[in-house]
Enzyme design. Sequence first.
Site, short mmCIF file in Angstrom:
data_model
loop_
_atom_site.label_atom_id
_atom_site.label_comp_id
_atom_site.label_asym_id
_atom_site.label_seq_id
_atom_site.Cartn_x
_atom_site.Cartn_y
_atom_site.Cartn_z
N PRO A 1 0.82 -1.39 -0.29
CA PRO A 1 -0.02 0.03 -0.21
C PRO A 1 0.77 1.61 0.40
O PRO A 1 1.41 1.10 1.58
CB PRO A 1 -0.74 -0.47 1.14
CG PRO A 1 -0.50 -1.18 1.49
CD PRO A 1 0.34 -2.07 1.00
N GLU A 2 0.68 2.32 -1.03
CA GLU A 2 0.92 3.12 -0.98
C GLU A 2 0.37 4.23 -0.33
O GLU A 2 -0.74 4.47 0.07
CB GLU A 2 1.59 3.75 -3.03
CG GLU A 2 2.71 3.00 -2.65
CD GLU A 2 4.49 2.75 -2.41
OE1 GLU A 2 4.27 3.50 -1.37
OE2 GLU A 2 4.51 2.05 -2.22
N HIS B 1 -5.94 -13.90 9.45
CA HIS B 1 -4.84 -12.73 9.99
C HIS B 1 -5.35 -11.83 10.58
O HIS B 1 -4.66 -10.91 10.41
CB HIS B 1 -4.23 -12.47 8.03
CG HIS B 1 -3.37 -14.31 8.06
ND1 HIS B 1 -2.07 -14.54 8.18
CD2 HIS B 1 -4.14 -15.15 6.54
CE1 HIS B 1 -2.25 -15.95 7.78
NE2 HIS B 1 -2.84 -15.39 6.05
N ARG C 1 1.49 -10.97 5.66
CA ARG C 1 3.14 -10.92 5.73
C ARG C 1 3.72 -10.27 7.43
O ARG C 1 4.50 -10.73 7.11
CB ARG C 1 4.04 -10.03 4.91
CG ARG C 1 3.16 -10.95 3.51
CD ARG C 1 3.89 -9.98 2.62
NE ARG C 1 3.44 -10.43 0.61
CZ ARG C 1 3.21 -9.68 -0.09
NH1 ARG C 1 4.31 -8.64 -0.51
NH2 ARG C 1 2.54 -10.35 -1.39
N ARG D 1 23.16 15.94 -7.44
CA ARG D 1 22.61 14.03 -7.65
C ARG D 1 22.79 13.49 -8.77
O ARG D 1 22.14 14.73 -10.53
CB ARG D 1 21.70 14.23 -7.69
CG ARG D 1 21.06 15.03 -5.75
CD ARG D 1 21.42 14.20 -4.87
NE ARG D 1 21.30 15.05 -3.54
CZ ARG D 1 20.01 14.30 -2.83
NH1 ARG D 1 19.06 13.25 -3.41
NH2 ARG D 1 19.98 14.98 -1.43
#
Length: 271
Positions: free
Chosen positions: A2-3, A91, A110, A152
Amino acid sequence: MPELPEVETTRRGVAPFLSEQIIRGLVLRESRLRWPVDPGLDRRLGGARVTAVNRRAKYLLVETDRGCLLWHLGMSGSLRIITDGRAPEKHDHVDLVLENGHCLRFNDPRRFGFLLWTEAPLAEHPRLAALGPEPLSEDFSAERLYARSRGRRAPVKSFIMDSATVVGVGNIYASEALFLAGIHPRRPAGRIALARYRQLAARIKQVLAAAIEQGGTTLRDFRDSDGMPGYFSQSLNVYDRAGEPCPQCAAAIRRAVIAQRATYFCPRCQR
């Protein structure tokens, strides 16, 4: 994983059920998450009132009149509001139980998610202190990207995925924003002009706002607070489309690996 858009979608889903509610306690079925859950958390939370549900980067912040829970969904975690007293599934590791009988249930196959408690100012918390600006805030700008990128040599895709540069630009959204901005993901960050960073900053905002509006990206593990998948994947231009025609020029989308992450781009449109 999930972002930011998925976490924001979750926040919007659970906030109306949690705000101003009194917490009865915490039911902990499995403490072995990414970091062990504080065994005294039930005692700390009992009787506390939820004052706000916010988000910082990919952290869900359940703020109370005693302190704040920092909740991270990890690789496969999801949060749902349970209103019917249904039994926990395999879970379902944690329930935040409210006085009204509802609960916020954390499912994480997980077990890479975690929840931390703090009574200190959030800006000083070690998980939050070094984070860059929120991409949809006024603090995020092309000028900041340009100034931070000088000298950079790292690829621009890695640069915008660095949470010290800006939070929440995950792998999928970085590929999509760079495509829309016409910037090759391997181009060194320090060799991009301010005008092109203006285009990139605008596209980052556009992509993330659209993903939030559509409920996040449908990933293998993500579900929102109602158990439904996001739908932004239907709008992806390049991500996971290797070999398919570019929607702008019809050239075949290419796949590369940058900083150990799959990257998708158009060899014609992105320079």
